[in-house]
Design a protein around this motif. Structure first.
Motif, PDB file in Angstrom:
ATOM      1  N   ALA A  22       0.839  -1.202   0.000  1.00 17.53           N
ATOM      2  CA  ALA A  22       0.000   0.000   0.000  1.00 17.53           C
ATOM      3  C   ALA A  22       0.874   1.251   0.000  1.00 17.53           C
ATOM      4  O   ALA A  22       0.613   2.202  -0.753  1.00 17.53           O
ATOM      5  CB  ALA A  22      -0.936  -0.001   1.206  1.00 17.53           C
ATOM      6  N   LEU A  23       1.917   1.261   0.819  1.00 13.61           N
ATOM      7  CA  LEU A  23       2.817   2.408   0.867  1.00 13.61           C
ATOM      8  C   LEU A  23       3.539   2.604  -0.461  1.00 13.61           C
ATOM      9  O   LEU A  23       3.677   3.742  -0.932  1.00 13.61           O
ATOM     10  CB  LEU A  23       3.825   2.255   2.010  1.00 13.61           C
ATOM     11  CG  LEU A  23       3.262   2.402   3.414  1.00 13.61           C
ATOM     12  CD1 LEU A  23       4.292   1.986   4.466  1.00 13.61           C
ATOM     13  CD2 LEU A  23       2.800   3.824   3.665  1.00 13.61           C
ATOM     14  N   LEU A  24       3.990   1.524  -1.075  1.00 13.22           N
ATOM     15  CA  LEU A  24       4.676   1.628  -2.365  1.00 13.22           C
ATOM     16  C   LEU A  24       3.739   2.171  -3.445  1.00 13.22           C
ATOM     17  O   LEU A  24       4.120   3.045  -4.232  1.00 13.22           O
ATOM     18  CB  LEU A  24       5.242   0.264  -2.788  1.00 13.22           C
ATOM     19  CG  LEU A  24       6.390  -0.277  -1.939  1.00 13.22           C
ATOM     20  CD1 LEU A  24       6.749  -1.689  -2.368  1.00 13.22           C
ATOM     21  CD2 LEU A  24       7.602   0.644  -1.993  1.00 13.22           C
ATOM     22  N   GLU A  28       3.898   5.971  -5.363  1.00 15.32           N
ATOM     23  CA  GLU A  28       3.846   6.233  -6.809  1.00 15.32           C
ATOM     24  C   GLU A  28       2.746   7.239  -7.138  1.00 15.32           C
ATOM     25  O   GLU A  28       2.953   8.155  -7.933  1.00 15.32           O
ATOM     26  CB  GLU A  28       3.632   4.934  -7.589  1.00 15.32           C
ATOM     27  CG  GLU A  28       4.820   4.000  -7.570  1.00 15.32           C
ATOM     28  CD  GLU A  28       6.108   4.642  -8.043  1.00 15.32           C
ATOM     29  OE1 GLU A  28       6.080   5.449  -8.994  1.00 15.32           O
ATOM     30  OE2 GLU A  28       7.165   4.339  -7.448  1.00 15.32           O
ATOM     31  N   LEU A  29       1.586   7.071  -6.526  1.00 20.41           N
ATOM     32  CA  LEU A  29       0.487   8.013  -6.771  1.00 20.41           C
ATOM     33  C   LEU A  29       0.845   9.415  -6.262  1.00 20.41           C
ATOM     34  O   LEU A  29       0.526  10.413  -6.908  1.00 20.41           O
ATOM     35  CB  LEU A  29      -0.802   7.524  -6.115  1.00 20.41           C
ATOM     36  CG  LEU A  29      -1.405   6.239  -6.692  1.00 20.41           C
ATOM     37  CD1 LEU A  29      -2.622   5.814  -5.880  1.00 20.41           C
ATOM     38  CD2 LEU A  29      -1.755   6.405  -8.154  1.00 20.41           C
ATOM     39  N   ALA A  30       1.527   9.480  -5.128  1.00 19.67           N
ATOM     40  CA  ALA A  30       1.927  10.774  -4.575  1.00 19.67           C
ATOM     41  C   ALA A  30       2.964  11.456  -5.472  1.00 19.67           C
ATOM     42  O   ALA A  30       2.905  12.666  -5.685  1.00 19.67           O
ATOM     43  CB  ALA A  30       2.486  10.595  -3.164  1.00 19.67           C
ATOM     44  N   ASP A 138       6.564  13.383   2.798  1.00 20.49           N
ATOM     45  CA  ASP A 138       7.884  13.156   3.393  1.00 20.49           C
ATOM     46  C   ASP A 138       8.607  12.025   2.675  1.00 20.49           C
ATOM     47  O   ASP A 138       9.797  12.122   2.383  1.00 20.49           O
ATOM     48  CB  ASP A 138       7.762  12.819   4.881  1.00 20.49           C
ATOM     49  CG  ASP A 138       7.217  13.972   5.706  1.00 20.49           C
ATOM     50  OD1 ASP A 138       7.476  15.143   5.359  1.00 20.49           O
ATOM     51  OD2 ASP A 138       6.521  13.692   6.704  1.00 20.49           O
ATOM     52  N   LEU A 139       7.893  10.941   2.389  1.00 16.28           N
ATOM     53  CA  LEU A 139       8.503   9.822   1.677  1.00 16.28           C
ATOM     54  C   LEU A 139       8.935  10.228   0.271  1.00 16.28           C
ATOM     55  O   LEU A 139      10.012   9.841  -0.193  1.00 16.28           O
ATOM     56  CB  LEU A 139       7.548   8.630   1.613  1.00 16.28           C
ATOM     57  CG  LEU A 139       7.269   7.888   2.910  1.00 16.28           C
ATOM     58  CD1 LEU A 139       6.350   6.700   2.652  1.00 16.28           C
ATOM     59  CD2 LEU A 139       8.546   7.436   3.577  1.00 16.28           C
ATOM     60  N   GLU A 144      13.353  11.517  -3.465  1.00 12.19           N
ATOM     61  CA  GLU A 144      14.026  12.449  -4.375  1.00 12.19           C
ATOM     62  C   GLU A 144      15.438  12.773  -3.893  1.00 12.19           C
ATOM     63  O   GLU A 144      16.374  12.814  -4.693  1.00 12.19           O
ATOM     64  CB  GLU A 144      13.209  13.730  -4.536  1.00 12.19           C
ATOM     65  CG  GLU A 144      11.979  13.560  -5.393  1.00 12.19           C
ATOM     66  CD  GLU A 144      12.287  12.994  -6.775  1.00 12.19           C
ATOM     67  OE1 GLU A 144      13.218  13.496  -7.447  1.00 12.19           O
ATOM     68  OE2 GLU A 144      11.608  12.039  -7.182  1.00 12.19           O
ATOM     69  N   ALA A 145      15.591  12.996  -2.602  1.00 16.77           N
ATOM     70  CA  ALA A 145      16.915  13.307  -2.051  1.00 16.77           C
ATOM     71  C   ALA A 145      17.882  12.147  -2.268  1.00 16.77           C
ATOM     72  O   ALA A 145      19.039  12.352  -2.651  1.00 16.77           O
ATOM     73  CB  ALA A 145      16.797  13.631  -0.563  1.00 16.77           C
TER      74      ALA A 145
END
Length: 155
Positions: A22-24, A28-30, A138-139, A144-145
C-alpha cells in the motif's frame, strides 16, 4: 548462549506485506499527484514489485477509505484524493490493517505481566507517534533526495 542485544535487530512491529505494498503504491500516486494524471495498476506494478491481483485488492480498500479515487476509461487509473502532505503513514496503516484491538486480559493480571504490558504499550505509543509524524510527501521528498545522491553511470 545469549548474543549481544546491541548487535541484534528485532522487528517488534513488523511491516506486513499489505502495508508495504500500500505504501509503495501510494508513493507512486503521490509522486504523480502534481501531474493530475491517473496511474493505472500496470504503471504502478511496472515501477514497484507488487503483484497486480494484490494491488487491485489494496487499491479497492484504499478507495473505500477515501484515500484514492478510481477513474474509468482509456485515460483512467488511480489518483490520490488529498494532497500527499495531508496523508499520514498512520492513516495508511490503520486503513490497511484496521483499528488496533486491545489485548484480552481475561486472565488474572500479575505484577510482572502488568510491567511487560506497560513497556509494550510504550513501544506501541512511540511507533504510533512516528507513523503520525510522517506523510506521503515526506517519503516522496526522501526518495528524491536519495535519487539525487545516487551516482549516475553513463555508457
Amino acid at each position: 548462549m545469549i548474543k549481544d542485544l546491541n548487535t541484534q535487530t528485532y522487528a517488534l512491529l513488523d511491516l506486513s506485506s499489505k502495508v508495504e505494498y500500500a505504501l509503495l503504491a501510494l508513493l507512486e500516486l503521490a509522486g504523480n499527484h502534481s501531474k493530475k494524471v491517473p496511474l493505472t495498476m500496470s504503471e504502478i506494478t511496472a515501477k514497484q514489485p507488487i503483484p497486480e491481483r494484490y494491488l487491485e485488492q489494496i487499491l479497492t480498500n484504499l478507495r473505500r477509505a477515501g484515500l484514492v479515487q478510481s477513474q474509468r476509461g482509456s485515460k483512467g487509473g488511480f489518483v490520490l484524493v488529498r494532497e500527499p502532505w495531508q496523508i499520514t503513514l498512520l492513516e495508511i496503516v490503520t486503513v490497511v490493517e484496521g483499528e488496533r484491538k486491545d489485548k484480552d486480559n481475561s486472565t488474572s493480571p500479575t505484577l510482572e505481566r502488568s510491567l511487560v504490558y506497560e513497556v509494550w504499550e510504550q513501544a506501541n505509543t512511540a511507533s504510533i507517534e512516528v507513523l503520525k509524524s510522517y506523510t506521503l510527501q515526506d517519503l516522496c521528498q526522501q526518495r528524491e533526495a536519495r535519487l539525487q545522491q545516487s551516482p549516475m553511470y553513463y555508457i
